[in-house]
Scaffold this motif. Structure first.
Motif, short mmCIF file in Angstrom:
data_model
loop_
_atom_site.label_atom_id
_atom_site.label_comp_id
_atom_site.label_asym_id
_atom_site.label_seq_id
_atom_site.Cartn_x
_atom_site.Cartn_y
_atom_site.Cartn_z
N HIS A 132 91.72 22.13 44.91
CA HIS A 132 92.66 22.42 43.82
C HIS A 132 92.25 23.62 42.97
CE1 HIS A 132 95.61 19.29 44.21
NE2 HIS A 132 94.71 18.33 44.25
N PRO A 237 94.10 8.81 34.20
CA PRO A 237 93.39 8.58 35.48
C PRO A 237 94.09 9.29 36.63
CG PRO A 237 93.75 6.51 34.31
CD PRO A 237 94.56 7.56 33.59
N LEU A 238 93.29 9.89 37.47
CA LEU A 238 93.82 10.66 38.60
C LEU A 238 93.05 10.29 39.86
CD1 LEU A 238 93.88 14.19 36.90
CD2 LEU A 238 95.85 12.70 37.28
N PRO A 239 93.61 10.60 41.03
CA PRO A 239 92.78 10.51 42.23
C PRO A 239 91.73 11.61 42.15
CG PRO A 239 94.88 11.56 42.72
CD PRO A 239 94.95 11.09 41.30
N ARG A 240 90.88 11.72 43.16
CA ARG A 240 89.83 12.72 43.07
C ARG A 240 90.41 14.13 43.21
NH1 ARG A 240 84.14 12.10 42.25
NH2 ARG A 240 84.30 10.46 40.70
N VAL A 241 90.86 14.73 42.11
CA VAL A 241 91.34 16.11 42.19
C VAL A 241 90.20 17.09 41.98
CG1 VAL A 241 93.66 15.49 41.40
CG2 VAL A 241 92.00 16.28 39.75
N ARG A 243 86.11 17.26 42.70
CA ARG A 243 85.06 16.52 43.40
C ARG A 243 83.68 16.72 42.80
NH1 ARG A 243 86.92 18.75 49.30
NH2 ARG A 243 88.60 17.25 49.70
N SER A 273 86.06 6.24 37.38
CA SER A 273 87.16 5.42 36.85
C SER A 273 88.49 6.18 36.81
CB SER A 273 86.80 4.88 35.48
OG SER A 273 86.38 5.91 34.63
N HIS B 99 97.39 4.95 40.09
CA HIS B 99 97.42 6.00 39.06
C HIS B 99 98.71 6.80 39.06
CE1 HIS B 99 96.39 8.29 42.57
NE2 HIS B 99 95.20 7.73 42.64
N VAL B 106 93.08 14.80 47.35
CA VAL B 106 92.58 15.78 48.32
C VAL B 106 91.44 15.15 49.12
CG1 VAL B 106 93.20 17.93 47.19
CG2 VAL B 106 91.09 16.78 46.52
#
Lengths: 388, 106
Positions: A132, A237-241, A243, A273, B99, B106
């Motif tokens: 990203h 909260p987000l997914p792993r954008v 790393r 989290s 979420h 990704v």
């Protein structure tokens, strides 16, 4: 009726540095009482991000401390529960243009000679490391030794582990403010006074973080610890954008700066989290907690320049804290010759979470007469005295 | 019957004309002034999100914007507190999975 109790060592401050001092001291058979006027990690530690960084440090005493600390954190991560959220995620320092990339190359080369692992990343490799990231960057360096913990949980679990098997014993006295340092006929430490009574010990460690200067004053010595305010912005909260720990090369210059003015250089990282943390602003405004919209605006702008995708997510909250710094940007670690029995372990600025284990190990070795893991002369607490 | 007692009925309200919103493509009716959560509850919908870790259903807990249990995706924006957002004609509410930002993974 005031209570009385005794220990071999009193640690003042239940932040991560105090916890590490208690941990390593107790492990060498020393009985420890930890006193804090607030809660565990309630002051300097709880307001941190949990950076365990070697990437932002120039070769020198602080980098040596950091290299030892990243090794010790790795050991601790095997001993402490996964809840401390230790992640050996690595850091990524990015350069926006070729001039900045050239400066970074020189900086990394000097670091490598000091034992830091630094791998140059081309623009294409940046995309693989962080999909990203903005596409128009010039390149960067990957630092695999950088890591992260959740600072409050790390401090709490270190304290819990400090009282474990084979320990000299750890007692916690929270919500108790130290109001005086007790000394003997020759000026040597005999303990501390709190509102609920005296606690006796021949040694005390000043691990009071941003308030280390006040504690030193109580002991009758000067230690010019000053607070530097920093804000952290927290996204939904987000997914792993994100790393790794990603930051722009300018951060290194800001960390080393002595300026009082507001400086911001975004350090962006994901957390287990979910929320992404965006640090790090720095300004010298004393212990003023007032929200600075300008600091947050700049952090948000810099973070979205690194990660354009963040422009579409919301910031949920922000928190501020004080990074305790000394004029030469090195911590004060070790015995204070001005007051026998007094040791300091404070003034780590924005690196206290990372530097805590090495600091604690040094304090324990000083007390137990063991071999010091590195030269602590640069950290001597009295170095700001005319004679020091 | 007790189950017919509604806040609007209890205060003798005369709300303006109802309008339509959709929940997971199903058309529901909402009243002006109702929050999304109130409109969903009125239609018998109690859960409109799955939790991030265990995927359990979740809906309103506190109802006053404090607990963040009632998050929903409203007009394509995830993480909106359904108990605070007023319903507007044509609102599109969808069940939020975790979420709600799966597109960013990704």
């Amino acid at each position: 009726m005031p209570t009385r109790s005794s220990a071999d060592l009193i640690v003042i401050g239940a932040g991560v540095v105090g916890a590490a001092c208690a941990y390593y001291a107790a492990r060498s058979g020393i009985s420890v009482t930890v006193i804090d006027r607030g809660a565990v990690a309630g002051g300097t530690t709880g307001a941190g991000e949990g950076n365990l960084l070697v990437s932002d440090k120039e070769p020198g005493p602080e980098l040596e401390l950091a290299l030892l600390s990243v090794r010790l954190w790795r050991e601790l991560s095997d001993l402490l529960p996964p809840r401390i959220e230790y992640e050996a995620k690595g850091g990524l320092v990015v350069a926006s243009d070729e001039a900045s990339m050239a400066a970074l190359r020189g900086f990394a080369a000097r670091q490598e000679r000091a034992g830091v692992k630094a791998e140059q990343a081309t623009v294409d490799q940046l995309r693989d490391l962080e999909p990203h990231l903005a596409p128009d960057l010039a390149g960067g360096f990957h630092y695999p030794q950088d890591a992260q913990v959740q600072p409050a949980l790390a401090a709490a679990h270190l304290l819990r582990a400090a009282g474990g098997q084979g320990s000299g014993g750890v007692r916690l006295r929270l919500g108790e403010e130290v109001i005086g340092v007790l000394t003997g006929a020759n000026g040597e430490v005999r303990g501390v006074r709190t509102a609920s009574g005296d606690v006796r010990a021949p040694y005390i460690v000043n691990a009071a973080g941003s308030w280390g200067g006040e504690l030193a004053r109580l002991a009758g010595v000067g230690l010019p610890v000053l607070p530097r305010r920093g804000f952290v912005l927290v996204t939904e909260p987000l997914p792993r954008v994100v790393r790794r720990k990603v930051y722009a090369a300018d951060y290194v210059a800001d960390v080393a700066s002595g300026s009082a003015a507001l400086q911001t250089s975004a350090v962006v990282e994901g957390t287990p989290s979910g929320p992404v943390l965006i640090g790090a602003s720095r300004e010298r405004v004393g212990f003023d907690r007032t929200l600075s919209v300008e600091a947050l605006r700049r952090l948000a702008a810099q973070a979205t320049r690194l990660f354009p995708v963040l422009a579409g997510v919301r910031a949920m909250r922000t928190y501020a804290g004080f990074r305790p710094y000394l004029p030469d940007h090195l911590p004060a670690i070790g015995p204070d010759p001005r007051v026998p029995g007094l040791l300091h372990a404070c003034g780590h600025e924005g690196a206290g979470i990372g530097l805590a284990p090495a600091t604690g190990l040094i304090v324990a070795r000083v007390l137990s007469g063991g071999q010091l893991p590195l030269d602590i002369e640069p950290f001597r607490p009295h170095r700001f005295d005319a004679a020091g | 019957m007790a189950r017919d007692r509604t806040p609007a009925g209890l205060v003798g309200a005369a709300p303006e004309a109802p309008f339509e919103i959709t929940f997971d493509r199903r058309t529901l009716t909402a009243l002006p002034g109702q929050t999304i959560a109130a409109a969903l509850w009125s239609a018998g919908v109690l859960a409109w999100r799955t939790t991030r870790r265990d995927g359990r259903p979740s809906g309103v807990f506190c109802g006053i914007g404090q607990c963040y249990d009632c998050l929903a995706t409203i007009n394509d924006l995830p993480n909106r507190r359904a108990c605070l957002v007023p319903a507007r004609p044509g609102d599109v509410i969808t069940t939020q999975e975790g979420h709600g930002h799966a597109e960013l993974s990704v």
